[in-house]
Write a protein that holds these residues in place. Structure first.
Motif, PDB file in Angstrom:
ATOM      1  N   LYS A   1       0.824  -1.212   0.000  1.00 55.57           N
ATOM      2  CA  LYS A   1       0.000   0.000   0.000  1.00 55.57           C
ATOM      3  C   LYS A   1       0.862   1.266   0.000  1.00 55.57           C
ATOM      4  O   LYS A   1       0.598   2.209  -0.747  1.00 55.57           O
ATOM      5  CB  LYS A   1      -0.926  -0.027   1.215  1.00 55.57           C
ATOM      6  CG  LYS A   1      -1.997   1.004   1.182  1.00 55.57           C
ATOM      7  CD  LYS A   1      -2.970   0.787   2.338  1.00 55.57           C
ATOM      8  CE  LYS A   1      -4.082   1.797   2.282  1.00 55.57           C
ATOM      9  NZ  LYS A   1      -5.042   1.614   3.363  1.00 55.57           N
ATOM     10  N   GLY A   2       1.896   1.287   0.849  1.00 55.75           N
ATOM     11  CA  GLY A   2       2.795   2.442   0.880  1.00 55.75           C
ATOM     12  C   GLY A   2       3.477   2.667  -0.455  1.00 55.75           C
ATOM     13  O   GLY A   2       3.540   3.794  -0.961  1.00 55.75           O
ATOM     14  N   TRP A   3       3.981   1.579  -1.063  1.00 53.44           N
ATOM     15  CA  TRP A   3       4.646   1.676  -2.363  1.00 53.44           C
ATOM     16  C   TRP A   3       3.676   2.169  -3.433  1.00 53.44           C
ATOM     17  O   TRP A   3       4.020   3.016  -4.252  1.00 53.44           O
ATOM     18  CB  TRP A   3       5.242   0.322  -2.728  1.00 53.44           C
ATOM     19  CG  TRP A   3       5.659   0.225  -4.152  1.00 53.44           C
ATOM     20  CD1 TRP A   3       6.654   0.911  -4.763  1.00 53.44           C
ATOM     21  CD2 TRP A   3       5.072  -0.587  -5.167  1.00 53.44           C
ATOM     22  NE1 TRP A   3       6.737   0.584  -6.089  1.00 53.44           N
ATOM     23  CE2 TRP A   3       5.764  -0.344  -6.365  1.00 53.44           C
ATOM     24  CE3 TRP A   3       4.015  -1.500  -5.171  1.00 53.44           C
ATOM     25  CZ2 TRP A   3       5.433  -0.988  -7.550  1.00 53.44           C
ATOM     26  CZ3 TRP A   3       3.702  -2.135  -6.358  1.00 53.44           C
ATOM     27  CH2 TRP A   3       4.408  -1.874  -7.525  1.00 53.44           C
ATOM     28  N   GLN A   4       2.447   1.652  -3.430  1.00 50.77           N
ATOM     29  CA  GLN A   4       1.446   2.078  -4.411  1.00 50.77           C
ATOM     30  C   GLN A   4       1.099   3.553  -4.274  1.00 50.77           C
ATOM     31  O   GLN A   4       0.696   4.189  -5.235  1.00 50.77           O
ATOM     32  CB  GLN A   4       0.186   1.230  -4.292  1.00 50.77           C
ATOM     33  CG  GLN A   4       0.386  -0.187  -4.781  1.00 50.77           C
ATOM     34  CD  GLN A   4      -0.765  -1.113  -4.413  1.00 50.77           C
ATOM     35  OE1 GLN A   4      -1.578  -0.816  -3.547  1.00 50.77           O
ATOM     36  NE2 GLN A   4      -0.811  -2.257  -5.071  1.00 50.77           N
ATOM     37  N   HIS A   5       1.282   4.100  -3.080  1.00 48.61           N
ATOM     38  CA  HIS A   5       1.034   5.526  -2.857  1.00 48.61           C
ATOM     39  C   HIS A   5       2.299   6.365  -3.043  1.00 48.61           C
ATOM     40  O   HIS A   5       2.348   7.531  -2.658  1.00 48.61           O
ATOM     41  CB  HIS A   5       0.443   5.752  -1.469  1.00 48.61           C
ATOM     42  CG  HIS A   5      -0.995   5.364  -1.375  1.00 48.61           C
ATOM     43  ND1 HIS A   5      -1.407   4.143  -0.910  1.00 48.61           N
ATOM     44  CD2 HIS A   5      -2.114   6.033  -1.732  1.00 48.61           C
ATOM     45  CE1 HIS A   5      -2.716   4.073  -0.965  1.00 48.61           C
ATOM     46  NE2 HIS A   5      -3.172   5.202  -1.464  1.00 48.61           N
ATOM     47  N   GLY A   6       3.347   5.754  -3.589  1.00 48.63           N
ATOM     48  CA  GLY A   6       4.554   6.488  -3.940  1.00 48.63           C
ATOM     49  C   GLY A   6       5.545   6.703  -2.811  1.00 48.63           C
ATOM     50  O   GLY A   6       6.459   7.520  -2.946  1.00 48.63           O
ATOM     51  N   MET A   7       5.392   5.981  -1.721  1.00 51.20           N
ATOM     52  CA  MET A   7       6.316   6.144  -0.596  1.00 51.20           C
ATOM     53  C   MET A   7       7.464   5.156  -0.691  1.00 51.20           C
ATOM     54  O   MET A   7       7.283   4.028  -1.142  1.00 51.20           O
ATOM     55  CB  MET A   7       5.586   5.910   0.730  1.00 51.20           C
ATOM     56  CG  MET A   7       4.521   6.921   1.039  1.00 51.20           C
ATOM     57  SD  MET A   7       3.842   6.672   2.697  1.00 51.20           S
ATOM     58  CE  MET A   7       5.091   7.559   3.636  1.00 51.20           C
TER      59      MET A   7
ATOM     60  N   ARG B   1       6.274   8.642   8.335  1.00 52.40           N
ATOM     61  CA  ARG B   1       5.242   7.767   8.890  1.00 52.40           C
ATOM     62  C   ARG B   1       5.893   6.498   9.444  1.00 52.40           C
ATOM     63  O   ARG B   1       6.789   5.931   8.820  1.00 52.40           O
ATOM     64  CB  ARG B   1       4.223   7.406   7.814  1.00 52.40           C
ATOM     65  CG  ARG B   1       3.047   6.636   8.351  1.00 52.40           C
ATOM     66  CD  ARG B   1       1.972   6.500   7.314  1.00 52.40           C
ATOM     67  NE  ARG B   1       0.866   5.753   7.870  1.00 52.40           N
ATOM     68  CZ  ARG B   1      -0.069   5.185   7.157  1.00 52.40           C
ATOM     69  NH1 ARG B   1      -0.039   5.292   5.835  1.00 52.40           N
ATOM     70  NH2 ARG B   1      -1.037   4.512   7.728  1.00 52.40           N
TER      71      ARG B   1
END
Length: 139
Positions: free
Chosen positions: A27-33, A105
């Motif tokens: 989820k974090g990767w998909q949001h560009g983090m 985060r």
């Protein structure tokens, strides 16, 4: 200020913590983090690395061990300093990272295993003493 959340699992299954880490990393990767998953030890790091390869058959989660590529979108390590700033730390260790200020985060994954609960409660208090406002999220 760094956003800190304690994701609380309903059981004491150690594999459940690793699966939750995989879901949150995706989820974090998909949001560009940029994501750093902090493991307890080399054994857990290797187990998580293997799980990330097979976690989602329909979608690859680009990851590497810190020793292999610390610049990967998702990095699995122990307590190395992240090569990026303002990413997501998923903490599976029972202590606070010494690199808190480098993340925007932080997610602590808690299950119902008694020793882990005790350690995470102490971490919650330590975050508060350092001026953070950690939040609890029931899964």
């Amino acid at each position: 200020m760094t956003r800190i959340e304690f994701y609380v699992l309903p059981d004491d299954n150690p594999l459940g913590r690793l699966r939750a880490a995989c879901q949150l990393a995706a989820k974090g990767w998909q949001h560009g983090m940029q994501v750093f998953i902090r493991c307890v030890d080399e054994e857990q790091s290797n187990q998580l690395d293997e799980l990330l390869w097979s976690f989602r058959a329909e979608r690859f989660i680009p990851h590497e061990q810190d020793a292999d590529d610390p610049q990967a979108p998702v990095v699995v390590g122990i307590d190395q300093a992240p090569p990026f700033a303002q990413g997501l730390l998923i903490n599976l260790a029972s202590t606070l990272s010494s690199h808190l200020d480098q993340f925007s985060r932080i997610i602590e994954i808690v299950n119902q295993e008694p020793q882990l609960l005790t350690a995470c409660r102490e971490n919650f208090r330590l975050y508060r003493r350092q001026g953070y406002d950690p939040q609890r999220v029931e899964l």
